[in-house]
Scaffold this active site. Structure first.
Site, mmCIF file in Angstrom:
data_model
loop_
_atom_site.group_PDB
_atom_site.id
_atom_site.type_symbol
_atom_site.label_atom_id
_atom_site.label_comp_id
_atom_site.label_asym_id
_atom_site.label_seq_id
_atom_site.Cartn_x
_atom_site.Cartn_y
_atom_site.Cartn_z
ATOM 1 N N LYS A 133 0.827 -1.212 0.000
ATOM 2 C CA LYS A 133 0.000 0.000 0.000
ATOM 3 C C LYS A 133 0.866 1.269 0.000
ATOM 4 O O LYS A 133 0.546 2.244 -0.688
ATOM 5 C CB LYS A 133 -0.914 -0.027 1.230
ATOM 6 N N ARG A 209 -10.332 2.205 9.767
ATOM 7 C CA ARG A 209 -9.681 0.943 10.112
ATOM 8 C C ARG A 209 -10.655 -0.078 10.693
ATOM 9 O O ARG A 209 -10.308 -1.250 10.825
ATOM 10 C CB ARG A 209 -8.551 1.175 11.124
ATOM 11 N N ARG A 244 11.439 -9.795 5.707
ATOM 12 C CA ARG A 244 11.941 -8.433 5.895
ATOM 13 C C ARG A 244 12.992 -8.364 7.001
ATOM 14 O O ARG A 244 12.887 -9.038 8.023
ATOM 15 C CB ARG A 244 10.786 -7.475 6.205
ATOM 16 N N ARG A 272 12.539 -8.020 13.010
ATOM 17 C CA ARG A 272 11.658 -7.435 14.015
ATOM 18 C C ARG A 272 10.573 -8.413 14.459
ATOM 19 O O ARG A 272 10.147 -9.274 13.694
ATOM 20 C CB ARG A 272 11.016 -6.157 13.463
ATOM 21 N N ARG A 283 -2.160 -10.345 12.874
ATOM 22 C CA ARG A 283 -2.597 -9.072 12.298
ATOM 23 C C ARG A 283 -3.529 -9.288 11.110
ATOM 24 O O ARG A 283 -4.483 -8.537 10.914
ATOM 25 C CB ARG A 283 -1.387 -8.229 11.860
#
Length: 325
Positions: A133, A209, A244, A272, A283
């Site tokens: 996004k 959201r 990542r 992370r 999530r």
């Protein structure tokens, strides 16, 4: 007979009296198909122009059909079929033209409802974590000049400036409580009234959201021109997220597969906690629950697009979604 939402045309059925079946099979149908192709090509070139020109092109095609029909090798069945085809295609071109015009008028009405003198469009962009996004937001800003707005930016700006809404928001933030959706909507609505947004339009990133925010947005009379929803399968998102790595010295984000880091810095890269598979799936579960309750509020403005391709290819889909603004 041909009917569309805009045009209804009735033509007499072809006369078959005295027609020889062998002739019909050997000449009428192939010739009719050939004439249909001619009429189709004429109208395809006419579609981008004004609707009356499309009809004019169909009539010009019809004149050619009538002239050809006078030759002894053509029979009445072929002529009638080609006649119907020519006018049907003309009607379709006219209906399509009117549909685009109607969409443009609806966008103008939405902008008037949002701010009276608003000229720019209001676009909402949404998608799951790691859907790309952020990349698409940058491309949209560059091409369309929209003001990019996120609720996080709005909150920080108002708190820092000490506005009335910012003071209210800070009291919730300082106590560790979530800022109520009604207050978030008030902050968004206030930002949308600014001159830069009215003039350039707005790309609202990551808001609403949750369904209650979408409801509060509707209650506040905030109307959008388009909602872009980037869709990517969960397994693809997990692969994107888990790969990542963060360089703590530069802040640069790498991906072990799609954007490999230089070999000499691999050892210092950080994986992370929110890029771990369990965290990503958690999530995504929350995202799907929320987005399923949000999209019904924007069913008329919703444009879904496949986010699995390369960024430039995804952006081509974005531009198609925004073509009627």
């Amino acid at each position: 007979q041909f009917s569309s939402p805009s045009v209804s045309i009735h033509l007499p059925a072809p006369s078959l009296a005295g027609a020889d079946p062998a002739t019909m099979r050997s000449s009428s149908v192939p010739l009719a198909l050939g004439l249909l192709l001619v009429a189709s090509k004429s109208l395809l070139f006419a579609v981008p122009a004004a609707a009356p020109r499309s009809v004019s092109a169909a009539l010009r095609s019809q004149e050619g059909i009538n002239a050809a029909a006078s030759h002894s090798s053509f029979d009445c069945t072929a002529t009638s079929l080609a006649t119907t085809a020519a006018f049907a295609l003309a009607a379709a071109a006219l209906a399509s033209r009117r549909s685009v015009t109607t969409a443009g008028r609806q966008s103008k009405i939405v902008r008037q409802a949002r701010g009276g003198d608003a000229k720019g469009a209001l676009v909402v962009i949404a998608g799951p974590p790691a859907a790309g996004k952020g990349t698409q937001c940058e491309k949209i800003k560059e091409k369309y000049g929209f003001v990019h707005i996120s609720t996080g930016d709005i909150l920080r700006e108002n708190v820092k400036s000490g506005t009335e809404l910012g003071v209210k928001a800070k009291s919730y933030m300082d106590s560790g409580a979530l800022v109520p959706s009604e207050l978030i909507v008030d902050l968004v609505k206030d930002r949308l009234q600014k001159d830069d947004v009215k003039e350039k339009g707005c790309l609202l990133d990551g808001f609403p959201r949750a369904p209650d925010q979408a409801q509060a947005m509707a209650d506040a009379g905030i109307k959008v021109d388009k909602m872009l929803l980037i869709e990517v399968p969960d397994e693809t998102l997990v692969e994107r997220g888990c790969g990542r790595r963060l360089d703590p010295e530069t802040g640069e984000i790498y991906h072990m597969k799609f954007k490999p880091p230089p070999e000499d810095i691999v050892d210092r890269l950080v994986h992370r906690s929110d890029d771990q598979e369990e965290a990503i799936r958690s999530r995504l579960k929350i995202y799907h629950e929320q987005i399923d309750g949000i999209t019904p509020f924007f069913k008329d403005e919703l444009y879904k697009l496949d986010g699995t391709s390369k960024p430039d290819e995804v952006f081509e889909l974005v531009t198609k979604g925004l073509a009627d603004l």
